[in-house]
Structure formats: C-alpha cells, structure tokens
Write an enzyme that holds these catalytic residues in place. Structure first.
Site, PDB file in Angstrom:
ATOM      1  CG  HIS A   4      -0.336   0.318   2.509  1.00 13.91           C
ATOM      2  ND1 HIS A   4       0.218  -0.641   3.339  1.00 13.91           N
ATOM      3  CD2 HIS A   4      -0.162   1.499   3.154  1.00 13.91           C
ATOM      4  CE1 HIS A   4       0.680  -0.063   4.419  1.00 13.91           C
ATOM      5  NE2 HIS A   4       0.472   1.229   4.333  1.00 13.91           N
ATOM      6  CG  ASP A  60      -6.335  -0.089  16.024  1.00  7.19           C
ATOM      7  OD1 ASP A  60      -7.008   0.746  15.398  1.00  7.19           O
ATOM      8  OD2 ASP A  60      -5.403  -0.730  15.499  1.00  7.19           O
ATOM      9  CE  LYS A  92      12.089  10.371  33.453  1.00  7.11           C
ATOM     10  NZ  LYS A  92      11.854  11.243  34.622  1.00  7.11           N
ATOM     11  CE1 TYR A 121      -5.258  -4.440  15.597  1.00  3.76           C
ATOM     12  CE2 TYR A 121      -2.910  -4.767  15.918  1.00  3.76           C
ATOM     13  CZ  TYR A 121      -4.025  -3.974  16.033  1.00  3.76           C
ATOM     14  OH  TYR A 121      -3.911  -2.716  16.578  1.00  3.76           O
ATOM     15  CD  GLN A 122      -2.557 -12.450  12.277  1.00  2.00           C
ATOM     16  OE1 GLN A 122      -3.133 -13.453  11.894  1.00  2.00           O
ATOM     17  NE2 GLN A 122      -2.009 -11.593  11.432  1.00  2.00           N
ATOM     18  CE  LYS A 130     -11.193 -20.268  17.575  1.00  2.68           C
ATOM     19  NZ  LYS A 130     -10.943 -19.556  18.857  1.00  2.68           N
TER      20      LYS A 130
END
Length: 829
Positions: A494, A571, A606, A626-627, A629
C-alpha cells in the site's frame, strides 16, 4: 462475535463493546443478527452527516442496536430480580430484548436524513423509521422462517405483537401485554418521559465516538429505578435523589444537539445529501425500484444503505450529473455558505417547526436577486486526541475525493466482524497521524533549535503523516493479501500506492500552486514520498543532518513512529481494550543526538519500561484482535469473494480490481463498498462471490478445526507458505486442497526473537548527548509464539472435520513434523 459462554442453560455469544464491555447475547438474538436484514445496519451511519464534521463518528446502527439490546435485557432483569412481585417472565425479558435489538432495523441511508428526504419527496406519506422497523421485523418473520424459530423459543403471536408495539412506540392501545405490565413499554421506546435504553446507549456511544465528555451514568440510573402503581397504571419510577442526575441527562442531550446533531455545518451537509438523493431518485434503481418505492418492498429496502452515496459519486451516468456535482461539493468542502442566525423566543418553536420553506419564501421576498432555492435556513474534534488544528494545505488535501475515499476503508479490515465497535477508518487515523507528526516535529524544533528544523520541514513531515495511508485498498491490509493471491509476482504494497495516489491527488486537483505557495518544491515532494514509502532516494530529500525526520512517520529502524502512536490508542479505544501507554509523555522524552555523523531520535533511559510495555500491548492486540482466528477466516472469505469477482467488476471505464493499482483514477473508486456492490448485484456471474459474502453475513463461516504451537524459529521458513502446509495435509487424500485453509500466526514483540528495544536509542539525564542501544539497558523477556491453524470449508461435515483434525495432529502437530517440510538449512538449525 467472539467466544461462547453458558448462561441460563443456553449457549450465548460474547461480544466486546467499547461502551458496555463484554455483552452476552441470547441465541435468538444471535440468529437475528446473523441475517442480511440486520447486517445491513453495519452500512448505516448512526449520526448521519455528523460524520463529516466529527471524523470519529464512524459508528453505525449495528453496534448501537446491540448496545440497546444489552441494556434492555439488563434493565428488565434488574426489575425482575428486585421486584419478583411484578411477575416478569423470561418470555417478557426476551420480548423486551428483541425489541431493543430491532428498534432501528428500519432506518434508511444516513439514518434520520432519509426521513427528511422522504418528507421532502413524499410529504403526504408521513413515513417513520419505526414503521419500517416493524415491517422489516415482519419481513424477517416471513422470509427467514423466524415465526417457527420464535415458537421454538416460546414466543406466541401476542408476544410478536408486544415486540411490534414496543418498536412502534406511538400506539393508541397496547394489546401485547395487560395493564399490570404496561411499564415494560417504557424500557425501549418511552413515550411517557423519554427516559429509555435507546437514549442511554446513544448518549454514551455518541459522546465516546465524538470525543465529547459524558457525565450521565446510565447504570446508576437503572439501579435507582423501581415499578410503582400511579393512577392505576404501573410505571417505572426513580429515586428522588436522582432528579439532578436525570436533569443532567437531558442537559447532555441538549449539548449533543448544539455541538453535533444541529451543528450548522452538519445541517447544511445533510441538506446537500438530501438534495443529491432527491435529484437521483428517478434514476437510481434498487431491485428495479426507485428509492422512494423501496419503503414498500423490504427485500429491496434491505439493499438500500449509505452505499447509495458511493454509487452516485462514482457513477458515469449523465443523468446523475446534478447529484454527483452536489456530492463533489461536499468532498471539496464547497458547502452552502452560512450567512447569519437568529434566536427567537422559544415558544414560537411549535409554530415554526417544519416550516423552513415558508421562512425561505419570506426571505426571498425581502432580498433582491435570489430565489428560494439559493438559500437554506438552518477544529476537528477527535475522540483520541481531542481538538486538532489542521494546516490550511492539509485541509486542501483532505477536501479531495482521493483523500475522502479513506472514509470508506475500515482501519481494521475484518476485525470489525468480531468487534462491532471497530468501525473506525483510515480517514480519521490519517488525520490523527498528521496531528501527531506535527506535534512531534514541533517538540524537537522548539527544544533543539540547533537542528535547524524549518517550517517547510514541519509541513513535509505533517503531509507525509496525512498521506501515508492514501494507497490502502478495500479493507486495508486484506487488499494486500488479495493482491498477493491474485498477482504474487507483483509484491504490491500500500505504501507504493500511497505515493502514486499523492501524485495523482496533487495533479488531479491542481494543487501544485498551493504547495509552492507554502514553499514546498520538487525536492520537498521527494522527501514526503520517501517518508511514506520508507525508501530513501539517492540523493535523498533530506541530508544526513536531518535523517532523524525520516523516523517520525514511518520508522524503518525499530517501528516506533507516530503511525503506531495513533493506531495503537485508536484501536484500543474502538475495540474496548485497555491502554496505559502515554504518547504525550513519550514525545516529550525525546531528543536528537548525532551518532556516526547521522542525527537520530533518542529517548530518555527511564522510558525503556514504558516502550517495552507498548510493544507488549501491541502483541496482545495482535493476539486478541488482528490475528483472532475468526478475524482471519472472515478475512480469508472476504478475499475469496473479490478474487472470484475480479473479472466481472469494472472500475472507471474498463479496469479490473487487480489492474486499478496502476490507474489511480479507477483506484479512487475502489473502497469497502465493493463488497456491497457484489452483495446486491443481479449479475449471475457474481453468484459465487455473493454466496461467500452471504455466508459471512449469516455467520456460516469456515470451521476452525485445530491448531499447533511449533518452535518459534520455524516461522521464518514457513511464513507465507500456508499453501505448502495445506498441501501436506491434503497429500494422498481424496479431498481437494481448496477445501481447507491454513493460517500461520506470529506472536512476538515486533522483532522476532530479538529484544524489541535492540535498535532503540536512549540517553540519560546526566549524559544527554550520548546514545546507548536499548539492549544494553533493558533485558527483554523472551515472548515469542508461533501458531498454525487449520480451518475447514465443509463446516457441516462432522466426519470430514474429525478426519482433518486427526490428519493435522499426525502431520503438523509437533516441531519435528513441521521441520520436515523446511529447507535443509532450517532443519540443521
């Protein structure tokens, strides 16, 4: 939808909502949700034209309806538990719950704007979305066999009537429930005083998505209620000490109307959208019917969503030119001009309401040279960053069709089908990245003037942040997977398309002079493109002394950049997942230090723990969202649908989806709306694609069969080789390899087996001009995991799936079996 849980002896679905947290859904509600009639609400904006003023207002009627269903059940269960003498049955609870779920199923495109459109086109009809919701409910009952399903769950014809009466609200005589249960009508659609769960959800949800503070606590209000008989009728009452709290609720409503719903820009954009629909009504046909005719045909009305705006915008029909020009004015921010306003005495409202045309006629009598049709009577606020100031040149970029298309590209692709709140898109994310890019570079400019950061440098970094995602295709990263499947040799990314789209945007909208006006020359444009692509040309757009500027938007060294600093909190916010990372503190703890003749961005020592926590939180997002299933397999099905449709979907004059990446005019048309285009097309050549999308809508997904966790180093050899693993499972079997899907998941902290802070540079308070690599000051724990999953497309074939699971365990179920498929070098390791 995520996992199943057991409750009240029934298997329920659990969804994660950003407003209400984890929501349990009754199996009957799940069956309703998994229909095309309900799924269409995903494509109807909750706050219509507000979205064009508040970029965060991406939420829709789908997630709102689920929220109302949840609150309706909680409210009636609360009364059932605290006042058993009311005789509230589980059937009562189910009826109230279903009414909450279906109360908005009849909304048309852009929600309440469609009612204003119909009032203008069919003034005698007096159409309301409540009427359509009842009709759509009956359509569900008749067309989808829900009458039998309702009977199986103990719901009678009278219960169905009760549900209809709750949805309709304005009923002369209630017949669904006896007088002693009249209070149940006050839960979903309260015509007595307006305090109901519909408002409780949309107050909370709209404030959350618009970034407006909310003070009203609906949970407290619910708990402070009880049913009391008043004048012979049982009504819902609230504790006396809640009077101030409830007044605050109505005050909050007034603030929302003032700041959002009736905002003058919102109103005028709404008027322009209505005007565009009005001019297109005689031309646009849905299943052979005009938009105004679909309200009497629920099968056609199911296809009528916000997508109609996209359909008009990119149609080449000459007869739609007038509508198209109006929509282009909205895109280019060439709205009708606000002239003035008046604040008459409030009691006059009941006489003025609905008489806008009468007032317009009165004004045109007094003003020479204009007609009634010439007038209409009537800061970016981001939910993550608050009020955002946008540079005038960035505004010019935003107000183009090429940038506006990002409104129709989901940020988290198929995650949205698992987390209903994940409706946010690349448009608001890009504005957020632009904002953070300017903040970051300004911080360095102010604290280290010796870096000689110019105003042109600031603008270039800012524009790169704004345009870094211009090239995303439908459903964001899913389109890259689609291109890899269709044209593997192309290795399309993209970022490549973003550079092309930026060039096209500048040329197509004649912005060359605007860029030059702000001092941006050819070398500066090269610098912007290098930041977007991550590839620095020779000679570069900026020299070694300003190499640090390349680390702000797209950091190829360690991945800590403003792109991540925006999508990470955004998100989390939309998915309802906690976030403790403080981006403001992080930006303030940076400075630029020269290392080997190159200036690099470094962080206070720090901050090492803080940064490590960020990587760990991102790993959790990968695992949980995101992953996930279900996210993956829906994504795979979404890819399969356009893959089968590629030869039949035409963009521009004669361009297929795979070809559009080389034609930015056609690519501008290509957004998530392509799914709707396939779904509701009558073209028989799209039957296979349409069936896949219908299966997604009806939740008939490929079945998860099994997974294994091989030793992590294997990942670098099997990554991208899902087909090889699928072939290993199908070897010697009678089923075709296309009957199964293999997923390979990498869960780490962003740097494989390495310490994620290895390439991050730090400085100390006592030695601010000396940089140290992160691995020297922070020893990261090993946090790596590899997962291989297998799915079956034969979801209802229990024997096949059982055999596939046994095959998987035998052939891929341990490290040794996986290593057997790897190259010899890998096996030696």
């Amino acid at each position: 939808m995520s996992e199943n849980i057991q409750n009240n002896s029934e298997l329920r679905k659990l969804v994660n909502d950003p407003i209400h947290g984890h929501i349990e859904l009754h199996p009957l509600c799940v069956k309703i949700i998994d229909t095309p009639q309900f799924q269409r609400l995903r494509h109807i904006k909750q706050t219509d034209a507000v979205y064009f003023v508040y970029p965060g207002a991406t939420h829709n009627r789908f997630e709102h309806s689920i929220g109302v269903c949840h609150l309706a059940e909680n409210f009636v269960r609360s009364l059932q538990t605290r006042q058993p003498e009311l005789g509230i049955t589980d059937v009562d609870v189910n009826c109230v719950m279903i009414a909450g779920l279906l109360h908005d199923i009849g909304h048309g495109p852009m929600s309440h704007l469609f009612e204003r459109f119909l009032a203008k086109v069919l003034p005698k009809r007096k159409w309301t979305h409540e009427e359509a919701s009842v009709r759509m409910f009956n359509h569900l009952l008749d067309e989808k066999g829900f009458r039998k399903i309702f009977e199986d769950h103990g719901l009678s014809k009278r219960d169905i009537q009760f549900i209809e009466e709750q949805i309709r609200g304005d009923v002369a005589e209630y017949k669904g429930r006896d007088r002693d249960k009249q209070f149940l009508y006050e839960i979903v659609n309260n015509r007595r005083n307006g305090i109901d769960v519909d408002k409780w959800d949309y107050f909370a949800r709209d404030c959350y998505m618009l970034g407006i503070p909310k003070t009203f606590d609906h949970i407290r209000c619910m708990r402070m209620s009880r049913v009391i008989e008043v004048d012979g009728v049982k009504q819902i009452c609230f504790r006396d000490k809640e009077v101030d709290h409830i007044y605050d609720m109505f005050l909050q409503r007034a603030k929302l109307h003032s700041q959002a719903y009736q905002h003058k820009t919102v109103y005028i954009i709404g008027e322009m959208l209505i005007e565009a629909l009005e001019k297109a009504n005689a031309i646009i046909k849905i299943s052979g019917k005009h938009m105004t005719e679909t309200i009497d045909d629920m099968a056609a009305f199911t296809q009528l969503t916000d997508n109609v705006i996209h359909q008009i915008t990119y149609s080449e029909e000459a007869s739609l030119k007038a509508s198209r020009e109006i929509l282009e004015k909205i895109m280019f921010r060439k709205m009708y001009k606000f002239v003035t306003e008046k604040h008459p005495n409030h009691p006059t409202y009941k006489y003025l309401r609905g008489n806008e045309n009468i007032l317009a006629k009165k004004i045109t009598k007094d003003v020479a040279g204009i007609t009634k049709d010439d007038i209409v009577i009537q800061v970016f606020n981001d939910p993550v960053h608050g009020h955002i100031k946008i540079h005038p040149l960035c505004v010019k970029i935003i107000d183009t069709p090429q940038f506006q298309r990002l409104r129709n590209i989901k940020q988290l692709d198929s995650v949205y089908f698992v987390y209903p709140g994940a409706a946010h898109n690349r448009f608001e994310h890009s504005i957020g990245v632009c904002h953070l890019a300017e903040r970051f570079v300004r911080e360095l400019q102010n604290r280290q003037p010796e870096l000689e950061i110019t105003e042109v440098d600031v603008r270039c970094v800012m524009i790169a942040g704004l345009c870094h995602d211009l090239g995303h295709g439908p459903f964001s990263h899913l389109f890259e997977r689609f291109m890899t499947r269709m044209v593997p040799e192309r290795q399309w990314k993209h970022e490549e398309a973003s550079v092309k789209m930026l060039r096209h945007l500048i040329e197509r909208n004649n912005l060359q002079d605007d860029f030059q006006e702000y001092g941006i020359e050819h070398i500066d444009l090269q610098f912007i493109e290098e930041q977007i692509s991550g590839k620095i040309e020779d000679p570069p757009g900026r020299g070694r002394k300003k190499q640090f500027l390349y680390e702000i938007v797209n950091n190829q060294l360690h991945g800590i950049d403003v792109d991540r600093l925006d999508y990470f909190p955004r998100d989390c916010l939309m998915l309802g997942i906690g976030n403790t990372f403080d981006r403001s503190r992080f930006i303030q703890m940076t400075r630029v230090i020269e290392i080997g003749g190159v200036n690099r961005i470094c962080f206070r020592d720090k901050e090492a723990d803080h940064i490590y926590d960020m990587f760990y939180q991102l790993a959790k997002l990968v695992r949980r969202a995101y992953q996930h299933k279900t996210t993956y397999i829906i994504g795979d099905m979404i890819i399969e649908a356009p893959a089968k449709a590629n030869d039949y979907i035409i963009l521009g004059r004669d361009t297929h989806m795979t070809e559009s990446v080389d034609d930015m005019e056609a690519f501008t048309e290509l957004t998530d709306e392509v799914i709707q285009r396939i779904m509701y097309s009558a073209d028989r050549q799209l039957d296979a694609s349409r069936q896949i999308l219908t299966n997604i809508m009806c939740r008939r997904l490929h079945k998860f069969v099994a997974e294994t966790h091989p030793h992590y180093p294997a990942y670098k050899y099997i990554q991208g080789n899902e087909q090889i693993l699928a072939g290993e499972l199908a070897r010697g079997q009678t089923f075709p390899v296309d009957d199964i899907v293999v997923q390979i998941v990498k869960l780490d902290l962003g740097s494989g087996e390495n310490n994620p802070l290895e390439n991050v540079l730090f400085f100390t308070k006592n030695e601010p001009e000396t940089a140290t690599r992160g691995k020297a000051i922070f020893q990261a724990e090993r946090n790596l995991e590899l997962i291989i999953r297998v799915f079956s497309k034969r979801r209802n074939d229990a024997q096949f799936n059982q055999n596939l699971k046994a095959l998987f365990e035998t052939r891929l179920g341990n490290d040794e079996l996986v290593r057997r498929l790897l190259p010899p070098v890998a096996a030696e390791e």
